[in-house]
Design a protein around this motif. Sequence first.
Motif, PDB file in Angstrom:
ATOM      1  N   GLY A 166       8.186  12.620 -19.881  1.00  0.00           N
ATOM      2  CA  GLY A 166       8.785  12.408 -18.579  1.00  0.00           C
ATOM      3  C   GLY A 166       8.187  10.968 -17.829  1.00  0.00           C
ATOM      4  N   ARG A 167       9.257  10.335 -17.082  1.00  0.00           N
ATOM      5  CA  ARG A 167       8.794   9.149 -16.556  1.00  0.00           C
ATOM      6  C   ARG A 167       8.102   9.320 -15.337  1.00  0.00           C
ATOM      7  N   LEU A 168       6.851   9.139 -15.407  1.00  0.00           N
ATOM      8  CA  LEU A 168       5.615   9.201 -14.109  1.00  0.00           C
ATOM      9  C   LEU A 168       5.889   8.288 -13.126  1.00  0.00           C
ATOM     10  N   CYS A 169       6.796   7.230 -13.066  1.00  0.00           N
ATOM     11  CA  CYS A 169       7.071   6.358 -12.148  1.00  0.00           C
ATOM     12  C   CYS A 169       8.003   6.996 -11.193  1.00  0.00           C
ATOM     13  N   ASP A 170       8.735   8.242 -11.744  1.00  0.00           N
ATOM     14  CA  ASP A 170       9.635   8.834 -10.755  1.00  0.00           C
ATOM     15  C   ASP A 170       8.711  10.325 -10.256  1.00  0.00           C
ATOM     16  N   GLY A 171       7.518  10.218 -10.370  1.00  0.00           N
ATOM     17  CA  GLY A 171       6.844  11.365  -9.932  1.00  0.00           C
ATOM     18  C   GLY A 171       6.241  11.396  -8.631  1.00  0.00           C
TER      19      GLY A 171
ATOM     20  N   GLN B  45      -6.717  10.998  -6.407  1.00  0.00           N
ATOM     21  CA  GLN B  45      -5.133  10.926  -6.601  1.00  0.00           C
ATOM     22  C   GLN B  45      -4.498  11.139  -7.767  1.00  0.00           C
ATOM     23  N   VAL B  46      -3.472  12.068  -7.857  1.00  0.00           N
ATOM     24  CA  VAL B  46      -2.887  12.518  -8.952  1.00  0.00           C
ATOM     25  C   VAL B  46      -1.290  12.339  -8.894  1.00  0.00           C
ATOM     26  N   ILE B  47      -0.844  11.649 -10.140  1.00  0.00           N
ATOM     27  CA  ILE B  47       0.685  11.456 -10.208  1.00  0.00           C
ATOM     28  C   ILE B  47       1.290  12.741 -10.886  1.00  0.00           C
ATOM     29  N   ARG B  48       2.434  13.382 -10.385  1.00  0.00           N
ATOM     30  CA  ARG B  48       2.792  14.552 -10.891  1.00  0.00           C
ATOM     31  C   ARG B  48       4.073  14.190 -11.564  1.00  0.00           C
ATOM     32  N   CYS B  49       4.142  14.678 -12.835  1.00  0.00           N
ATOM     33  CA  CYS B  49       5.466  14.531 -13.684  1.00  0.00           C
ATOM     34  C   CYS B  49       6.483  15.040 -13.105  1.00  0.00           C
ATOM     35  N   PRO B  50       7.815  14.488 -12.983  1.00  0.00           N
ATOM     36  CA  PRO B  50       8.944  14.896 -12.233  1.00  0.00           C
ATOM     37  C   PRO B  50       9.462  16.198 -12.923  1.00  0.00           C
TER      38      PRO B  50
ATOM     39  N   PHE C 133      -5.565  -1.078  -7.053  1.00  0.00           N
ATOM     40  CA  PHE C 133      -4.678  -0.926  -7.919  1.00  0.00           C
ATOM     41  C   PHE C 133      -4.875  -0.301  -9.201  1.00  0.00           C
ATOM     42  N   PHE C 134      -3.991   0.873  -9.786  1.00  0.00           N
ATOM     43  CA  PHE C 134      -4.148   1.659 -10.929  1.00  0.00           C
ATOM     44  C   PHE C 134      -2.975   1.602 -11.495  1.00  0.00           C
ATOM     45  N   ALA C 135      -3.042   1.634 -12.933  1.00  0.00           N
ATOM     46  CA  ALA C 135      -1.810   1.444 -13.992  1.00  0.00           C
ATOM     47  C   ALA C 135      -1.936   2.562 -14.914  1.00  0.00           C
ATOM     48  N   VAL C 136      -1.101   3.157 -15.216  1.00  0.00           N
ATOM     49  CA  VAL C 136      -1.001   4.105 -16.212  1.00  0.00           C
ATOM     50  C   VAL C 136       0.286   3.953 -17.040  1.00  0.00           C
ATOM     51  N   LEU C 137       0.273   4.297 -18.204  1.00  0.00           N
ATOM     52  CA  LEU C 137       1.442   4.337 -19.044  1.00  0.00           C
ATOM     53  C   LEU C 137       2.646   5.391 -18.191  1.00  0.00           C
ATOM     54  N   ASN C 138       3.812   4.772 -18.550  1.00  0.00           N
ATOM     55  CA  ASN C 138       4.933   5.518 -17.803  1.00  0.00           C
ATOM     56  C   ASN C 138       5.597   6.669 -18.592  1.00  0.00           C
ATOM     57  N   ARG C 139       4.761   7.565 -19.153  1.00  0.00           N
ATOM     58  CA  ARG C 139       5.113   8.547 -20.260  1.00  0.00           C
ATOM     59  C   ARG C 139       4.182   9.749 -20.113  1.00  0.00           C
ATOM     60  N   CYS C 140       4.766  10.800 -19.664  1.00  0.00           N
ATOM     61  CA  CYS C 140       3.873  12.043 -19.395  1.00  0.00           C
ATOM     62  C   CYS C 140       3.566  12.524 -20.893  1.00  0.00           C
ATOM     63  N   PRO C 141       2.479  12.608 -21.274  1.00  0.00           N
ATOM     64  CA  PRO C 141       2.179  13.275 -22.575  1.00  0.00           C
ATOM     65  C   PRO C 141       2.543  14.532 -23.212  1.00  0.00           C
ATOM     66  N   HIS C 142       3.049  15.208 -22.148  1.00  0.00           N
ATOM     67  CA  HIS C 142       3.627  16.659 -22.356  1.00  0.00           C
ATOM     68  C   HIS C 142       5.040  16.627 -23.183  1.00  0.00           C
ATOM     69  N   GLN C 143       5.985  16.023 -22.540  1.00  0.00           N
ATOM     70  CA  GLN C 143       7.253  15.868 -23.035  1.00  0.00           C
ATOM     71  C   GLN C 143       8.112  14.410 -22.654  1.00  0.00           C
TER      72      GLN C 143
ATOM     73  N   VAL D 129       0.853  -1.181  -0.075  1.00  0.00           N
ATOM     74  CA  VAL D 129       0.052   0.158   0.002  1.00  0.00           C
ATOM     75  C   VAL D 129       0.873   1.197  -0.007  1.00  0.00           C
ATOM     76  N   GLY D 130       0.539   2.043  -0.821  1.00  0.00           N
ATOM     77  CA  GLY D 130       1.328   3.518  -1.003  1.00  0.00           C
ATOM     78  C   GLY D 130       2.516   3.532  -1.825  1.00  0.00           C
ATOM     79  N   GLN D 131       2.699   2.226  -2.461  1.00  0.00           N
ATOM     80  CA  GLN D 131       3.791   1.946  -3.431  1.00  0.00           C
ATOM     81  C   GLN D 131       3.526   1.844  -4.730  1.00  0.00           C
ATOM     82  N   ARG D 132       4.642   1.553  -5.747  1.00  0.00           N
ATOM     83  CA  ARG D 132       4.393   1.580  -6.881  1.00  0.00           C
ATOM     84  C   ARG D 132       5.287   0.364  -7.601  1.00  0.00           C
ATOM     85  N   LYS D 133       5.178   0.049  -8.920  1.00  0.00           N
ATOM     86  CA  LYS D 133       5.954  -0.779  -9.513  1.00  0.00           C
ATOM     87  C   LYS D 133       5.845  -0.723 -11.070  1.00  0.00           C
ATOM     88  N   LEU D 134       6.918  -0.661 -11.628  1.00  0.00           N
ATOM     89  CA  LEU D 134       7.309  -0.366 -12.943  1.00  0.00           C
ATOM     90  C   LEU D 134       7.307  -1.775 -13.688  1.00  0.00           C
ATOM     91  N   VAL D 135       6.504  -2.020 -14.507  1.00  0.00           N
ATOM     92  CA  VAL D 135       6.243  -3.146 -15.262  1.00  0.00           C
ATOM     93  C   VAL D 135       6.636  -2.957 -16.736  1.00  0.00           C
TER      94      VAL D 135
END
Length: 137
Positions: free
Chosen positions: A48-53, A74-79, A36-46, A14-20
Amino acid sequence: MPFHVVAQVSDIPVGQRKLVEVKGREVVIFNHEGEFFAVLNRCPHQGGRLCDGLLTVAVTSDEPGHYEYVPERQVIRCPWHAWEFDIRTGKSWCEPDRVKVRTYKTEVLPGTKLVRGEYTAEIFPVKTENDYILIDA
């Protein structure tokens, strides 16, 4: 779209993430309070790796200096540039009708339900010569 086995529930506390990787694409899976929620690990802006956000709650404001936290969003913020995306819908927090990150449906199944696909047990033919196999059921 077929499902792919990507991790055990215990792999993502809980509270963690995993890149697959699924079919050549990097996907980040989040465990938010046991969901569990899954998103593409790529920010559509430029890109950025969302797994690092930073995964955080959404914040709204109806006037300057007044802020409210929205814990159910819950929001993921691009780094790279701090663009934010709802992990449930993929929609951008600032431009939800125009910009979004790809999301993937997740499902949790017990191992006993995974009986199809490449992860099934290998079986071997059994022959009997006038003998009988009995099962105590």
